[in-house]
Structures are given as structure tokens and as C-alpha cells.
Design a protein around this motif. Structure first.
Motif, PDB file in Angstrom:
ATOM      1  N   GLY A   1      -2.330   9.766   5.388  1.00 55.90           N
ATOM      2  CA  GLY A   1      -3.189   8.633   5.079  1.00 55.90           C
ATOM      3  C   GLY A   1      -3.438   7.719   6.272  1.00 55.90           C
TER       4      GLY A   1
ATOM      5  N   ILE B   1       0.848  -1.188   0.000  1.00 52.81           N
ATOM      6  CA  ILE B   1       0.000   0.000   0.000  1.00 52.81           C
ATOM      7  C   ILE B   1       0.888   1.245   0.000  1.00 52.81           C
ATOM      8  CG2 ILE B   1      -1.666   1.323   1.376  1.00 52.81           C
ATOM      9  CD1 ILE B   1      -2.991  -1.275   2.101  1.00 52.81           C
TER      10      ILE B   1
ATOM     11  N   CYS C   1      -5.815   4.759   5.663  1.00 54.52           N
ATOM     12  CA  CYS C   1      -6.710   3.760   5.066  1.00 54.52           C
ATOM     13  C   CYS C   1      -6.400   2.351   5.546  1.00 54.52           C
ATOM     14  CB  CYS C   1      -6.575   3.776   3.543  1.00 54.52           C
ATOM     15  SG  CYS C   1      -7.225   5.246   2.746  1.00 54.52           S
TER      16      CYS C   1
ATOM     17  N   PHE D   1      -8.499   1.355   1.104  1.00 57.79           N
ATOM     18  CA  PHE D   1      -7.605   1.741   0.016  1.00 57.79           C
ATOM     19  C   PHE D   1      -8.105   1.186  -1.316  1.00 57.79           C
ATOM     20  CE2 PHE D   1      -4.000   0.527  -2.703  1.00 57.79           C
ATOM     21  CZ  PHE D   1      -3.529   1.799  -3.015  1.00 57.79           C
TER      22      PHE D   1
ATOM     23  N   CYS E   1      -5.720   8.286  -1.372  1.00 62.06           N
ATOM     24  CA  CYS E   1      -5.845   7.175  -0.434  1.00 62.06           C
ATOM     25  C   CYS E   1      -4.479   6.531  -0.241  1.00 62.06           C
ATOM     26  CB  CYS E   1      -6.869   6.154  -0.914  1.00 62.06           C
ATOM     27  SG  CYS E   1      -6.579   5.500  -2.577  1.00 62.06           S
ATOM     28  N   GLY E   2      -4.276   5.942   0.917  1.00 57.07           N
ATOM     29  CA  GLY E   2      -2.999   5.321   1.234  1.00 57.07           C
ATOM     30  C   GLY E   2      -2.765   5.367   2.732  1.00 57.07           C
TER      31      GLY E   2
END
Length: 251
Positions: free
Chosen positions: A106, A100, A108, A113, A144-145
Motif C-alpha cells: 500500500g 490507516i 495511499c 485511502f 487501500c492502505g
């Protein structure tokens, strides 16, 4: 930003005492958040591995090298990102990617994610000096991340992302030679690294899980030397909500 509780305690000369820290937090009506019941070093490392080994499929819709709709600069760590001598991106649209990606701010889960990727969000967002200056104001809601402290917060099953400035307030400082899987090495307002176990009995190097650059813009596992990190100011910490169970040596 306002002074955090750890910063106030340092000024008072109390931060080195976990008992005084606990009493102070209780008196203020603010206690360290306890993780879900059953958090262990083993369960923590299982989450770390899930982030490191996660396979996902990026598309051109997940590439960003511009400002988002809120005016926040976003750069995804795809292979088109080549900022001079700095670390280039790693994922390519149309090819399965491992790990990821790093996203400034981030938090997520792997499932969140994947949902964001399918929705066409930016897959990751690299950090810059400007983002460090702006802190939370530089977090894009169109990406996202996971970032370094968000990763630790997920491994510890915390209800929100705790920054490197906040992690000391829910941990106790431990001697470096007592590090065990699930502990961290932290530098305030800089970086944090999850300890995954000693490489051998000499306790001079260890398996480190973290995200950011160097060396990669994703969650990775690599061998790091302990002494250089301590010399840089990294502090060994243990989360107060971690259960104390015997461990087998990491292989």
C-alpha cells in the motif's frame, strides 16, 4: 528479482561509503530522488502523525476474506480476522476506526485511502508468508492502505513507494546514537521503522512509528528498545534528501 544497486555495491565492498555510492549513482545516470524542497524532520513527523491519528468509518463493503478479481488473496484487518494465535484485526464495520490500516504494497495518502473506502475497496490487506514470497505480485489493486516502506516513503515525500530493499540506496548509514526524528531503522526485505525521538537521555529506547504486525495492523506509535532491534539486524539510516535543522527533544 534482479540485484539492486545496493546489493551490487555490497558485493564490490563500496556500499559503506556514501561518497562512492553517490559517484556510482551519478555515473549510471541514476540519482537518489530528492524530496520536495523543505523536507525536514518536523515535516516528516507531521505526516507520520497524520497517518497515526487518521479517523475513518469502515463499512461491511470494506471487508474482504477471499481472493480479489485478479486472483490475489486479500484479508482485511477487521475484527472478523482472527488467524489463530496471530494478531487479530482491529476495525469494526459501522464504528469509527483510528489509524490507516496496513496493506501489503500500500502507498495511499490519507485522502486516497478515504476515497478507496468510500468506493468499497478492501480496507487494508495483511501480510503472509506467501505475500512475502510473491512480493509485488501479491499486491491487490482492489485494496487501500499503507505498508511499512510505503509509510516511510510518504513521510519522506518520495514520488513512489521505495521497498525495504531500496531504502538503503537513497540513504546513508548513521551511528545508532545519532538517530533523530525522521530517520529509520531498516531490515532489507523485512521491515522498517520511523524514529520519532529518544524517550530519555539514556538513548536506550525511542518512540517508534510503523505499520504492520506485531503489534497492530495500522500505523502506530510505541516505545521500542534500541538494542534488541540492532541485534535483529536493523540498520539506522538517514535519507539523503532530509534537511539538517536543529530539533527539540521529543516529548
Amino acid at each position: 528479482m534482479p540485484s539492486s544497486i545496493p546489493q551490487v555495491l555490497r558485493k564490490l565492498g563500496l556500499f559503506s561509503s556514501s561518497c562512492l555510492l553517490g559517484a556510482f549513482l551519478t555515473a549510471c545516470g541514476t540519482r537518489p530522488p530528492l524530496a520536495n524542497q523543505g523536507l525536514t524532520p518536523q515535516s516528516c513527523m507531521a505526516v507520520a502523525e497524520a497517518y497515526r491519528t487518521h479517523v475513518w468509518m469502515p463499512t461491511t463493503a470494506n471487508v474482504r476474506h477471499t481472493r480479489d478479481a485478479d486472483g490475489i488473496s486479500v484479508d482485511t484487518p477487521d475484527t472478523g480476522y482472527r488467524p489463530g494465535s496471530f494478531c487479530p484485526g482491529y476495525w469494526t464495520p459501522g464504528h469509527a476506526a483510528l489509524g490507516i490500516p496496513y496493506q501489503w504494497g500500500g502507498f495511499c495518502t490519507p485522502a486516497e485511502f478515504d476515497t478507496g473506502v468510500r468506493a468499497g475497496l478492501a480496507a487494508g490487506d495483511v501480510y503472509t508468508a506467501e505475500k512475502r514470497r510473491l512480493l509485488d505480485a501479491a499486491v491487490s489493486r482492489h485494496a487501500c492502505g499503507i505498508d511499512c516502506s510505503g509509510f516511510i516513503s510518504r513521510c519522506w515525500q518520495l514520488p513512489r513507494s521505495y521497498s525495504t530493499r531500496e531504502l538503503p540506496g537513497i540513504c546513508r548509514v548513521i551511528p545508532a546514537q545519532q538517530l533523530r526524528p525522521g530517520d529509520v531503522l531498516n531490515t532489507v526485505n523485512a521491515h522498517c521503522i520511523l524514529f520519532g525521538g529518544w524517550v530519555d537521555a539514556s538513548q536506550t529506547s525511542f518512540y517508534a512509528y510503523h505499520t504492520g504486525s506485531p503489534p497492530h495492523w495500522r500505523v502506530v506509535r510505541q516505545v521500542m528498545g534500541l538494542a534488541p532491534l540492532l541485534a535483529q539486524g536493523f540498520v539506522p539510516l538517514r535519507y539523503v534528501g532530509m534537511e539538517d535543522r536543529p530539533l527539540h527533544r521529543a516529548r
